[in-house]
Design a protein around this motif. Sequence first.
Motif, PDB file in Angstrom:
ATOM      1  N   GLY A  16     -60.259 -23.302 -14.246  1.00 27.52           N
ATOM      2  CA  GLY A  16     -60.344 -22.810 -12.868  1.00 27.52           C
ATOM      3  C   GLY A  16     -61.499 -21.874 -12.608  1.00 27.52           C
ATOM      4  O   GLY A  16     -61.640 -21.349 -11.502  1.00 27.52           O
ATOM      5  N   GLU A  17     -62.339 -21.626 -13.617  1.00 30.85           N
ATOM      6  CA  GLU A  17     -63.480 -20.734 -13.397  1.00 30.85           C
ATOM      7  C   GLU A  17     -64.450 -21.394 -12.416  1.00 30.85           C
ATOM      8  O   GLU A  17     -64.665 -22.603 -12.462  1.00 30.85           O
ATOM      9  CB  GLU A  17     -64.189 -20.490 -14.735  1.00 30.85           C
ATOM     10  N   THR A  18     -65.075 -20.578 -11.552  1.00 30.70           N
ATOM     11  CA  THR A  18     -66.021 -21.172 -10.605  1.00 30.70           C
ATOM     12  C   THR A  18     -67.322 -21.481 -11.328  1.00 30.70           C
ATOM     13  O   THR A  18     -67.629 -20.912 -12.382  1.00 30.70           O
ATOM     14  CB  THR A  18     -66.359 -20.214  -9.441  1.00 30.70           C
ATOM     15  N   LEU A  19     -68.107 -22.355 -10.693  1.00 29.22           N
ATOM     16  CA  LEU A  19     -69.399 -22.739 -11.264  1.00 29.22           C
ATOM     17  C   LEU A  19     -70.287 -21.497 -11.408  1.00 29.22           C
ATOM     18  O   LEU A  19     -70.951 -21.303 -12.434  1.00 29.22           O
ATOM     19  CB  LEU A  19     -70.041 -23.785 -10.343  1.00 29.22           C
ATOM     20  N   LEU A  20     -70.266 -20.624 -10.390  1.00 35.94           N
ATOM     21  CA  LEU A  20     -71.135 -19.440 -10.453  1.00 35.94           C
ATOM     22  C   LEU A  20     -70.695 -18.491 -11.564  1.00 35.94           C
ATOM     23  O   LEU A  20     -71.536 -17.873 -12.230  1.00 35.94           O
ATOM     24  CB  LEU A  20     -71.154 -18.710  -9.107  1.00 35.94           C
ATOM     25  N   ASP A  21     -69.402 -18.354 -11.795  1.00 35.54           N
ATOM     26  CA  ASP A  21     -68.942 -17.496 -12.904  1.00 35.54           C
ATOM     27  C   ASP A  21     -69.360 -18.097 -14.247  1.00 35.54           C
ATOM     28  O   ASP A  21     -69.717 -17.371 -15.168  1.00 35.54           O
ATOM     29  CB  ASP A  21     -67.417 -17.314 -12.854  1.00 35.54           C
ATOM     30  N   GLY A  59     -65.176 -30.676 -20.109  1.00 33.37           N
ATOM     31  CA  GLY A  59     -63.795 -30.737 -20.583  1.00 33.37           C
ATOM     32  C   GLY A  59     -63.461 -29.605 -21.544  1.00 33.37           C
ATOM     33  O   GLY A  59     -62.305 -29.172 -21.641  1.00 33.37           O
ATOM     34  N   ASP A  60     -64.484 -29.074 -22.262  1.00 33.64           N
ATOM     35  CA  ASP A  60     -64.243 -28.017 -23.244  1.00 33.64           C
ATOM     36  C   ASP A  60     -64.510 -26.622 -22.674  1.00 33.64           C
ATOM     37  O   ASP A  60     -64.387 -25.629 -23.372  1.00 33.64           O
ATOM     38  CB  ASP A  60     -65.200 -28.177 -24.447  1.00 33.64           C
ATOM     39  N   SER A  61     -64.947 -26.539 -21.423  1.00 36.71           N
ATOM     40  CA  SER A  61     -65.367 -25.236 -20.894  1.00 36.71           C
ATOM     41  C   SER A  61     -64.284 -24.626 -20.004  1.00 36.71           C
ATOM     42  O   SER A  61     -63.296 -25.268 -19.661  1.00 36.71           O
ATOM     43  CB  SER A  61     -66.648 -25.404 -20.084  1.00 36.71           C
ATOM     44  N   SER A  62     -64.518 -23.373 -19.594  1.00 40.01           N
ATOM     45  CA  SER A  62     -63.532 -22.674 -18.769  1.00 40.01           C
ATOM     46  C   SER A  62     -63.472 -23.200 -17.346  1.00 40.01           C
ATOM     47  O   SER A  62     -62.587 -22.808 -16.578  1.00 40.01           O
ATOM     48  CB  SER A  62     -63.843 -21.177 -18.745  1.00 40.01           C
ATOM     49  N   VAL A  63     -64.425 -24.070 -16.977  1.00 40.29           N
ATOM     50  CA  VAL A  63     -64.351 -24.680 -15.656  1.00 40.29           C
ATOM     51  C   VAL A  63     -63.013 -25.403 -15.515  1.00 40.29           C
ATOM     52  O   VAL A  63     -62.374 -25.378 -14.475  1.00 40.29           O
ATOM     53  CB  VAL A  63     -65.519 -25.664 -15.452  1.00 40.29           C
TER      54      VAL A  63
END
Length: 317
Positions: free
Chosen positions: A88-93, A81-85
Motif C-alpha cells: 500500500g505504499e505510494t509511488l512517491l514514498d 511484487g517484492d516491494s512495499s508498493v
Amino acid sequence: MGTLGRKDLLDLEGLTAEEIGMILDEAEAFREVGLRPVKKVPALRGRTVINLFFEPSTRTATSFHLAAQRLSADVLDIKVGDSSVKKGETLLDTVATFEAMDLGVLILRTAHSGSAAFVARHSRASIVNAGDGMHEHPTQGLLDLFTLRRRFGRVEGLEVAIVGDVLHSRVARSDVWGLLKLGARVRLCGPATLCPQALAAVWEGAFPGRVRVVHELEAALEGADAVQVLRIQLERLQRFLFPSTREYSRHYCLTSARLRGAKPGCLVMHPGPMNRGLEISGGVADGPQSAIRGQVANGVAVRMAVLHLLAGSEEAA
Ligand code: ASP
C-alpha cells in the motif's frame, strides 16, 4: 546533471531535433563500446540506478540493466511484487525511500500515462520513462530512430509506416514524434477503431502534410522505406475493437506477400514482444528484411547514451 542539460527523459514530444541527434550520436559511440572485449566505461561510477517496473518487460528491463552496468553504475532491479508498493505504499514514498539511499537515476515503467512526469516533478533523481501506459516509451522511439539512421544513413525524407494498434501504443507515440522531428513522413495504418483519424490531428497540426492515416495495409506499404509493426495490446483492449484475431490478421498481418508491395529492401521493425501469426508472420520476422534483433542490440547503446547524457560525469566514454 549530464550534458543533455535535462534532469529527466519523459517523452520525445518535448525534445528538440538537436537533442535527439545528440543522443543518437552518443549512442553511436556507445555501440562501439559494446563491441570491445571489455564492455565497460566509468561514466556512471558511484551512481545508483534503479529499475522499477510495474508492468512486465523483457527487452527494456534487461537492456537498461546492461546499459547501467556497462557504465559502471550500481544497478538494482525492483520487482513490484517484492516491494512495499504491494503493501500500500505510494509511488512517491517508494521513490523517497530510494532517494534516501542516494538514488541517481530511476527507470520507471507503469500502466499509468503521465506517471513518469508526476514522479519527476517530485524527485531530485533523474527519471527515465520506460513506458507509461499509452503515453510514450521514449527510449524505444530513440532506438527505432537509431536503427533507421544506421540502415539509411539518415531519417530525414524516409517514408515510414506504423501498423496496428496505434491507439494503445506508447511506442507509436514516441516513434511518430521522433520521426517527424527528424524530418520523416509517417503513414499510420490499422482498422479505424485502432487507428482513428482523430489521433493524427495533433501531429498534423504540428507537422502539416507529414502524417496520414490509411486503413489498408497494402496502401500503407506502397513506397515505404520502413515499416514498424505494433503488437496488439491485448492487455489494454477494454472492448472488442475488431471482430476477431483471425479477422485482424487476415487484413493486417505483415506477410512476405504483402511486404513485396513496399520498396525493395523495406526495413521491418517490431518493438517486441511479437504475436507471431497475428500482426507479423514468422517468415517476415525472421526474414532478410527484419531489423528486429538489431533493434534489441541498438537498445543497449541508446540506453547507455541516455543514462550518460542525463546523469553521467564528463569523463570520456
Ligand atoms: N515492449 C513495448 C512496450 O512496452 C511494446 C509492446 O509491449 O507492445 O510498449
